[in-house]
Design a protein around this motif. Structure first.
Motif: not given
Ligand code: ZN
Length: 100
Positions: A10, A13, A29, A32
């Motif tokens: 990601c 994050c 993702c 998040c």
């Molecule tokens: Zn993420």
């Protein structure tokens, strides 16, 4: 069809996840929810080799498989090198069928 194990990281994050899919496509993702994450690596899972009693058995998923790999035995070979060559050629042939 070709079958890929996509590795994603990601951009927001930094989490890592994998996703099995029939294309090297973008994913969301799961941690998040950031969208459009492109895989940084894709393993082609449309073929594999199993060893049994000194033989190398080649399996390849045909282009006609729909939403999951449907492996068919291509052949059994004494030599691992030959088995790999056969598998690579068959996978290329199947992916040409899938994409016309
Ligand atoms: Zn993420």
């Amino acid at each position: 069809m070709a079958w890929f194990l996509n590795h994603h990281e990601c951009y927001r994050c930094g989490e890592h996840w994998t996703d099995e899919w029939s294309c090297q496509c973008d994913d969301e993702c799961p941690y998040c929810g950031a969208g459009d994450s492109s895989p940084f690596e894709s393993e082609d899972l449309s073929g594999y080799i199993e060893q049994e009693a000194g033989e190398h058995i080649v399996y390849v998923s045909p282009a006609s498989a729909d939403d999951s790999p449907d492996y068919e035995e291509v052949g059994r070979y004494r030599s691992e090198r030959i088995a790999k060559g056969i598998m690579t050629r068959r996978m290329r042939k199947e992916s040409q069928k899938a994409f016309g």
